[in-house]
Design a protein around this motif. Structure first.
Motif, PDB file in Angstrom:
ATOM      1  N   VAL B 178       0.850  -1.198   0.000  1.00  0.00           N
ATOM      2  CA  VAL B 178       0.000   0.000   0.000  1.00  0.00           C
ATOM      3  C   VAL B 178       0.887   1.251   0.000  1.00  0.00           C
ATOM      4  O   VAL B 178       0.637   2.222  -0.724  1.00  0.00           O
ATOM      5  N   ARG B 225      -8.823  -1.819  -4.326  1.00  0.00           N
ATOM      6  CA  ARG B 225      -9.669  -1.804  -3.137  1.00  0.00           C
ATOM      7  C   ARG B 225      -9.256  -0.703  -2.168  1.00  0.00           C
ATOM      8  O   ARG B 225     -10.104  -0.056  -1.552  1.00  0.00           O
ATOM      9  N   TRP B 226      -7.962  -0.485  -2.038  1.00  0.00           N
ATOM     10  CA  TRP B 226      -7.473   0.568  -1.146  1.00  0.00           C
ATOM     11  C   TRP B 226      -7.941   1.925  -1.632  1.00  0.00           C
ATOM     12  O   TRP B 226      -8.420   2.769  -0.873  1.00  0.00           O
ATOM     13  N   ALA B 229     -11.687   2.213  -1.120  1.00  0.00           N
ATOM     14  CA  ALA B 229     -12.033   2.318   0.300  1.00  0.00           C
ATOM     15  C   ALA B 229     -11.640   3.687   0.855  1.00  0.00           C
ATOM     16  O   ALA B 229     -12.384   4.292   1.629  1.00  0.00           O
ATOM     17  N   LEU B 230     -10.486   4.196   0.444  1.00  0.00           N
ATOM     18  CA  LEU B 230     -10.062   5.525   0.914  1.00  0.00           C
ATOM     19  C   LEU B 230     -11.075   6.576   0.504  1.00  0.00           C
ATOM     20  O   LEU B 230     -11.440   7.451   1.291  1.00  0.00           O
ATOM     21  N   ARG B 231     -11.506   6.485  -0.757  1.00  0.00           N
ATOM     22  CA  ARG B 231     -12.477   7.481  -1.225  1.00  0.00           C
ATOM     23  C   ARG B 231     -13.792   7.365  -0.467  1.00  0.00           C
ATOM     24  O   ARG B 231     -14.422   8.368  -0.134  1.00  0.00           O
ATOM     25  N   VAL B 233     -14.199   6.095   2.677  1.00  0.00           N
ATOM     26  CA  VAL B 233     -13.969   6.554   4.050  1.00  0.00           C
ATOM     27  C   VAL B 233     -13.934   8.081   4.073  1.00  0.00           C
ATOM     28  O   VAL B 233     -14.536   8.725   4.938  1.00  0.00           O
ATOM     29  N   PHE B 234     -13.262   8.651   3.083  1.00  0.00           N
ATOM     30  CA  PHE B 234     -13.173  10.103   3.014  1.00  0.00           C
ATOM     31  C   PHE B 234     -14.563  10.724   2.855  1.00  0.00           C
ATOM     32  O   PHE B 234     -14.901  11.708   3.513  1.00  0.00           O
ATOM     33  N   ALA B 235     -15.367  10.107   1.998  1.00  0.00           N
ATOM     34  CA  ALA B 235     -16.717  10.634   1.767  1.00  0.00           C
ATOM     35  C   ALA B 235     -17.566  10.544   3.035  1.00  0.00           C
ATOM     36  O   ALA B 235     -18.437  11.380   3.267  1.00  0.00           O
ATOM     37  N   GLN B 236     -17.293   9.512   3.848  1.00  0.00           N
ATOM     38  CA  GLN B 236     -18.089   9.330   5.066  1.00  0.00           C
ATOM     39  C   GLN B 236     -17.666  10.256   6.211  1.00  0.00           C
ATOM     40  O   GLN B 236     -18.428  10.456   7.151  1.00  0.00           O
ATOM     41  N   LEU B 237     -16.455  10.792   6.142  1.00  0.00           N
ATOM     42  CA  LEU B 237     -16.041  11.753   7.177  1.00  0.00           C
ATOM     43  C   LEU B 237     -16.987  12.940   7.139  1.00  0.00           C
ATOM     44  O   LEU B 237     -17.351  13.405   6.060  1.00  0.00           O
TER      45      LEU B 237
END
Lengths: 260, 260
Positions: B178, B225-226, B229-231, B233-237
């Motif tokens: 990663v 996937r990373w 998932a980052l995008r 997680v970022f959107a959910q912040l």
């Protein structure tokens, strides 16, 4: 060291800078690296600085003084467009160079200063410039949504992944703060408080200027949540099975292995 | 440019390096930066290199030749512990310096080489060293779970967040990949194929040496996937609400604002 990032979006601009200045590990101070030049309704500009603090303070100071000097030299309030504004800043750097460079050389101090200037003057779209020590500069084009100065590498990957010209001001502010968080964790010489400035397109004034320190609930919350979420996402990624399956002979030979 | 990372864990070691060498943007080639020195059952060592390729190849080559020279000089197969092995590598760098440094100076080429040496010799625990151009070196202690050389900053934050001495070899390999992904995305001069070497503690041989290119299904999958998932997680912040609530006057005054 310093970390500054400025983003140019369809709906405006976001600027974030830290405030740590280190001249050796036992001489760490807090200096703001963001200056706002604003004449509401006519123009708004944000200047961020990295590098030798004596140089960048001299430049910023001269730019502010020139606003009140009354002479006919171009300044940030009488220039006609942002390109001329960037030229003013570049000229400011060159004046500092002419005054200080020889003396600095005697002490083997590099003339090192980089600046970001972004803003909007009535009649133009918002524009963003990255200005080098030599006073020359580049402008963000349609493909460029951000500039960074200072300790930029730790915080670059996340911006590359999530920020586009179409990102909202709030998304961009969030990305800038996550990027700053990664930088602060990796580099001791980048530190709080932070200066965050948000400028809405065509509003020709600062929409919000926030000083963010340890007590800022929003920053504390996204730092914690981002960190937890990253660890969770990482844990959920599948693990390699290379230790279970034996290595094919061909694969081993690809590498240069000295066996005895 | 190069990016190499080596991790020292309770259960063994993980080494990852890229293979891109750039001497100007129109001269990009693939060179392996990982060399394995292995005498199964007695010792296993992995050497990673960054910097001037001519220097690091000369050092690696001399280290390999010394194994077969039959003379009594210390080499990587007759040294008694990993500290002596690191000294052998340091001496190799100094020999290259004595031979090449003057000539390089004439062409204003810096003598720039950094190496990571990790491994285990029977009777010792696994040990990890970072070796500088001058041939001096540091060893990872209980607080240090990894060393990086080359273009290390883009990929550092994720390692700091997830790798501990107690991480498994698989977790560490995943973290290294990663970290490499973030680096490859941000720096064109770091590129595939990758060399991944996994060494289990007390096995005294390479557990797995994988060459990873575009076709590697596992690497392709965790990259995708990373990134997704980052995008996510970022959107959910949560987003900041600074644009909704008006700025208190006091907060505005904290910043240095020039108004006209």
């Amino acid at each position: 060291m310093t970390y500054c990032v400025a983003m140019l979006l369809d709906t405006g601009m976001v600027f974030l800078s830290d405030s740590r200045t280190a001249a050796g590990v036992d001489q760490i101070s807090t200096f703001r690296k963001t200056t706002v030049f604003e004449r509401p309704g006519d123009r708004v500009m944000v200047l961020q600085s990295a590098g030798n603090l004596a140089i960048t303070q001299a430049v910023t100071s001269a730019l502010r003084e020139s606003l009140e000097s009354g002479d006919t030299q171009p300044n940030l309030f009488n220039c006609r467009n942002m390109f001329e504004a960037a030229q003013c800043v570049g000229e400011g750097l060159r004046a500092a160079w002419r005054r200080d460079a020889d003396a600095l050389k005697q002490f083997a101090v590099e003339f090192n200063a980089s600046l970001i200037l972004g803003g909007q003057i009535r009649g133009e779209a918002p524009r963003l410039f990255s200005i080098y020590s030599a006073g020359n500069f580049i402008e963000a084009t349609a493909e460029t949504s951000y500039f960074q100065i200072g300790e930029s590498k730790y915080g670059k990957p996340i911006i590359d992944r999530v920020v586009r010209r179409s990102s909202s001001l709030n998304e961009a502010a969030k990305a800038a703060l996550v990027s700053m968080d990664s930088t602060i964790r990796s580099n001791l010489s980048v530190g709080l408080p932070l200066d965050l400035v948000m400028v809405k397109r065509d509003h020709l004034q600062v929409a919000r200027h926030v000083s963010i320190d340890e007590d800022n609930a929003y920053f504390a919350s996204i730092r914690r949540r981002w960190s937890e979420a990253l660890r969770e996402v990482f844990a959920q990624l599948p693990e390699p099975d290379w230790l279970r399956s034996p290595a094919p002979a061909a694969q081993r030979e690809e590498s240069r292995t000295a066996s005895g």
